[in-house]
Design a protein around this motif. Structure first.
Motif, mmCIF file in Angstrom:
data_model
loop_
_atom_site.group_PDB
_atom_site.id
_atom_site.type_symbol
_atom_site.label_atom_id
_atom_site.label_comp_id
_atom_site.label_asym_id
_atom_site.label_seq_id
_atom_site.Cartn_x
_atom_site.Cartn_y
_atom_site.Cartn_z
ATOM 1 N N VAL B 184 -71.129 2.289 60.660
ATOM 2 C CA VAL B 184 -70.260 2.646 61.444
ATOM 3 C C VAL B 184 -68.956 1.593 61.649
ATOM 4 N N PHE B 185 -69.459 0.239 61.996
ATOM 5 C CA PHE B 185 -68.577 -0.758 62.159
ATOM 6 C C PHE B 185 -67.586 -0.789 60.786
ATOM 7 N N GLN B 186 -68.154 -0.897 59.702
ATOM 8 C CA GLN B 186 -67.468 -0.919 58.600
ATOM 9 C C GLN B 186 -66.367 0.148 58.232
ATOM 10 N N LEU B 187 -66.872 1.426 58.823
ATOM 11 C CA LEU B 187 -65.937 2.332 58.729
ATOM 12 C C LEU B 187 -64.863 2.279 59.817
ATOM 13 N N LEU B 188 -65.175 1.732 60.935
ATOM 14 C CA LEU B 188 -63.969 1.568 61.688
ATOM 15 C C LEU B 188 -63.049 0.342 61.330
ATOM 16 N N GLU B 194 -57.055 -0.218 56.276
ATOM 17 C CA GLU B 194 -56.826 0.660 55.180
ATOM 18 C C GLU B 194 -55.838 1.733 55.530
ATOM 19 N N ARG B 195 -55.999 2.448 56.767
ATOM 20 C CA ARG B 195 -55.441 3.559 57.432
ATOM 21 C C ARG B 195 -54.394 3.224 58.455
ATOM 22 N N GLY B 196 -54.317 1.888 58.655
ATOM 23 C CA GLY B 196 -53.424 1.560 59.661
ATOM 24 C C GLY B 196 -53.502 2.107 61.017
ATOM 25 N N LYS B 197 -54.839 2.091 61.353
ATOM 26 C CA LYS B 197 -55.100 2.918 62.901
ATOM 27 C C LYS B 197 -55.339 1.796 63.768
ATOM 28 N N THR B 198 -55.249 2.137 64.869
ATOM 29 C CA THR B 198 -55.293 1.052 66.057
ATOM 30 C C THR B 198 -56.645 1.621 66.810
ATOM 31 N N ALA B 225 -60.637 -13.194 80.136
ATOM 32 C CA ALA B 225 -60.242 -13.848 78.984
ATOM 33 C C ALA B 225 -59.941 -13.033 77.757
ATOM 34 N N ILE B 226 -58.904 -13.336 76.987
ATOM 35 C CA ILE B 226 -58.373 -12.584 75.687
ATOM 36 C C ILE B 226 -58.562 -13.639 74.701
ATOM 37 N N GLU B 227 -59.119 -13.220 73.839
ATOM 38 C CA GLU B 227 -59.205 -14.336 72.607
ATOM 39 C C GLU B 227 -58.928 -13.475 71.355
ATOM 40 N N LYS B 228 -58.388 -14.302 70.488
ATOM 41 C CA LYS B 228 -58.071 -14.058 69.152
ATOM 42 C C LYS B 228 -59.344 -14.334 68.384
ATOM 43 N N ALA B 229 -59.768 -13.296 67.541
ATOM 44 C CA ALA B 229 -60.855 -13.475 66.721
ATOM 45 C C ALA B 229 -60.851 -14.630 65.993
ATOM 46 N N THR B 230 -61.935 -15.181 65.511
ATOM 47 C CA THR B 230 -62.146 -16.167 64.564
ATOM 48 C C THR B 230 -61.758 -15.651 63.215
ATOM 49 N N ARG B 231 -62.067 -14.545 62.740
ATOM 50 C CA ARG B 231 -61.678 -13.819 61.460
ATOM 51 C C ARG B 231 -60.564 -13.786 61.287
ATOM 52 N N ALA B 232 -59.984 -14.446 59.995
ATOM 53 C CA ALA B 232 -58.518 -14.230 59.992
ATOM 54 C C ALA B 232 -58.221 -12.536 59.346
ATOM 55 N N HIS B 233 -57.194 -12.156 59.914
ATOM 56 C CA HIS B 233 -56.736 -10.934 59.507
ATOM 57 C C HIS B 233 -55.569 -10.798 58.608
ATOM 58 N N ALA B 234 -55.698 -10.077 57.359
ATOM 59 C CA ALA B 234 -54.829 -9.994 56.540
ATOM 60 C C ALA B 234 -53.383 -9.296 56.976
#
Lengths: 411, 234
Positions: B184-188, B194-198, B225-234
């Motif tokens: 389900v996480f991969q789907l989200l 890929e579909r540009g959803k928020t 707190a608001i943190e940017k994730a470590t994972r780089a986002h394309a």
């Protein structure tokens, strides 16, 4: 299909057991209301019918509504006169044939004359006081149910013997007189004649069967010692319910006392009114109980769907749409339930109609039932309104709840 | 400067009662397109309450929620329902599918409520959505005939029905095993990439949250707190 209808239909279709229970509930309520209404109204109608059949619709008698004016009063209208003995007039309706002809011209129904007399019947050492009615066998049948009530002999048999007489069957038993018996009839004066029994009748009303006898008008006139006497004209109308108005009109035109069956049976009719109130109370109570049953079942179904209501609302269905779904479901159940209720009610009526009853006081052997579309429509209306209310209010409550409260409760 | 999809302005929600409970207090938050936001916190911290407020399922006691810059605090309920229908998709911890309807019908419901498409188009689109989520074989089954993970994917399909820009998810993997959770996480994730959803998702799973784009941490109804994730986002 329309979204609202589709969801409503899917709900009632997929929850078959619950839907069937609800439909059965509505059907039972509708069916039994119809049955009770038919029973109550049927016995009422039957009662009135027996009453109306046993009596002339209007009876015109020779009593004036006030004593005739005395010669002194006619001469001195301003004077008040005391202590007069009113002059004795010949009894009877004056010029009866002309009066009857006039009535026949406009009264919507049949007219027959009769002579009322009191007398004493003597046979085999037994005396019984009876009311003797002199009739015209040619027109009597059009006014009274006498022909149908004949047990032995017939009305024209009155012509076939000297001073022929027809007895009530209980009267005949009392006298132990059979057809063909010769008995003595004593009139109110000193007149005494010999008569022959030519028939018996049975009206179903004990008092009449025990105390009445019929003879020809001529014979009754002899008993009263007054030839040409007619002291009662009886009228049978095509519409019995119009008797009151017609009676008033007759009184106005002829000046004779004219009494409709409603007036003659005022006390019985007031009993009927009490019965009416009783009947409507009972039928109303049954409808009310049925309405509560319907309400209960349908509101339970709606409450159980509170979660679905929250889901639909959270998706973005508006309240009106959600409410409509449940009202339509309730109406579907109401309609189908009412339809089965019609069938059930009809079958119950048919079933009750075969129940045989025996009573010594009356002749009907089966429960009288009224079949009228009015009962069916009334029961249906009550069922539909209560279903709709039962669907609407719980749905409105459920739709008014914030979906969050239900979603929170589920998590 | 990118467009702001959802904006919370000084949002406070207090449950009235003998002892009023503050669920959310003075929250300011902006959600921009194509981001995957996690709302985290311990249970009872107010993270779900905040999501309901953002999704117009609940009314703020004070403050305002703006959808595409439009204030909703004075909006009548019917119009809020309309916004939910067209602009927002919901996925809850429990699937909340209607049990009497087939999967295709469940996915079709929001489209039918919106009324923009014909019956045939709705069925085609519902089937296409189910197919794209790997549920092609189960189209005509009912919710109780499939597994929990599959149900949650149907719920996602239903959330996508009217093609809303935003999907709000409340513990979407909360009742799933680890394998289904990952699916389900991969789907989200793919919906965002890929579909540009928020997507705004409430979760207590910090490992999952760290794989989203932004993490909003809540404690006692406030953002801590608001943190940017470590994972780089394309």
């Amino acid at each position: 299909m329309n979204l609202v209808l589709d969801i409503a239909w899917t709900h009632v279709r997929t929850r078959a057991r619950q839907t069937l229970v609800a439909i059965a509930g509505v059907a039972t309520g509708v069916g039994f209301s119809i049955m009770m209404a038919a029973l109550m109204e049927g016995s009422q109608d039957d009662f009135i019918k027996t009453l109306v059949n046993a009596l002339p619709h209007i009876s015109i008698s020779d009593e004036r509504s006030r004593p005739t004016l005395q010669p002194g009063e006619e001469a001195f209208s301003a004077a008040e006169i005391h202590g007069l003995t009113p002059a004795v007039r010949r009894r009877g309706i004056k010029n009866p044939m002309a009066t009857m002809a006039a009535l026949e011209a406009w009264v919507p129904g049949a007219v027959t004359p009769s002579v009322q007399s009191k007398g004493l019947l003597r046979y085999a050492g037994r005396d019984v006081a009876v009311s003797i009615t002199g009739i015209d066998p040619r027109t009597e049948g059009k006014v009274s149910a006498l022909i149908a009530q004949m047990r032995q002999g017939s009305l024209p048999a009155l012509y076939r013997a000297t001073n022929a007489i027809i007895l009530g069957d209980r009267l005949a038993d009392k006298l132990s007189a059979k057809v063909g018996a010769n008995l003595t009839i004593a009139g109110s004066g000193t007149i005494r004649i010999n008569g022959t029994v030519v028939g018996t009748f049975h009206s179903g009303m004990r008092q009449i069967d025990e105390n009445s006898a019929y003879v020809l008008m001529k014979t009754a006139q002899i008993l009263e010692n007054q030839t040409g006497l007619v002291n009662e004209i009886r009228v049978r109308l095509a519409d019995a319910m119009a008797a009151r108005d017609v009676a008033q009109q007759i009184a106005a035109e002829t000046g004779y006392k004219s009494v409709s069956w409603q007036e003659a049976q005022e006390d019985l009719l007031s009993t009927i009114q009490v019965r009416n109130i009783l009947m409507y109370t009972i039928v109303g109570a049954i409808l009310l109980v049925a309405a509560f049953g319907t309400y209960n079942i349908i509101s339970t179904i709606t409450h159980e769907k509170a979660r679905d209501i929250a889901i639909m609302k959270s998706l973005g269905f508006n309240e009106r749409t959600v409410r409509r779904i449940f009202v339509i479901e309730a109406l579907l159940i109401g309609f189908v339930g009412a339809a089965f209720g019609w069938a059930l009610g009809y079958l119950l009526c048919r079933g009750l109609g075969t129940v045989e009853i025996r009573t010594p006081f009356s002749d009907f052997n089966y429960l009288p039932l009224a079949y009228t579309i009015r009962h069916y429509l009334l029961a249906t209306l009550v069922a539909l309104v209560s279903s709709m209310v039962a669907g609407y209010f719980p749905a409105r409550r459920a739709a008014g709840v914030h979906p969050v409260e239900i979603i929170r409760g589920a998590t | 400067m990118s467009e702001i999809l959802i904006e919370a302005r000084k949002v406070t929600r207090i449950l009235p009662g003998i002892v009023p409970v503050t669920l959310v207090q003075d929250v300011d938050l902006k959600i921009v397109p194509r981001e995957f936001v996690a709302i985290t916190g311990v249970s009872g911290s107010g993270k779900s309450s905040l999501l309901y407020l953002l999704g117009l399922l609940d009314f703020p006691t004070e403050g305002d929620v703006l959808i595409r810059g439009q204030s909703t605090s004075r909006m009548p309920e019917d119009e809020r329902a309309r916004v939910r229908l067209a602009e927002l998709g919901f996925v809850f911890q429990f699937h909340f599918l209607l049990p009497e309807f087939s999967l295709t019908e469940n996915v079709g419901l929001p489209m039918r409520a919106l009324g923009a498409l014909s019956a045939g188009e709705i069925r085609d689109r519902a089937e296409a959505l189910l197919d794209s989520l790997g549920l092609a074989d189960h189209r005509s089954k009912r919710p109780d005939q499939i597994s929990g993970g599959q149900r949650q994917r149907v719920a996602v399909a239903r959330a996508l029905a009217n093609d809303p820009p935003v999907i709000l998810a409340d513990e979407p993997t909360g009742s799933l095993d680890s394998k289904s959770t990952e699916q389900v996480f991969q789907l989200l994730r793919s919906l965002v990439d890929e579909r540009g959803k928020t997507i705004v998702a409430v979760t207590h799973d910090l490992e999952l949250a760290s794989r989203m784009d932004r993490q909003v941490r809540i404690a006692d109804g406030r953002i801590v707190a608001i943190e940017k994730a470590t994972r780089a986002h394309a």
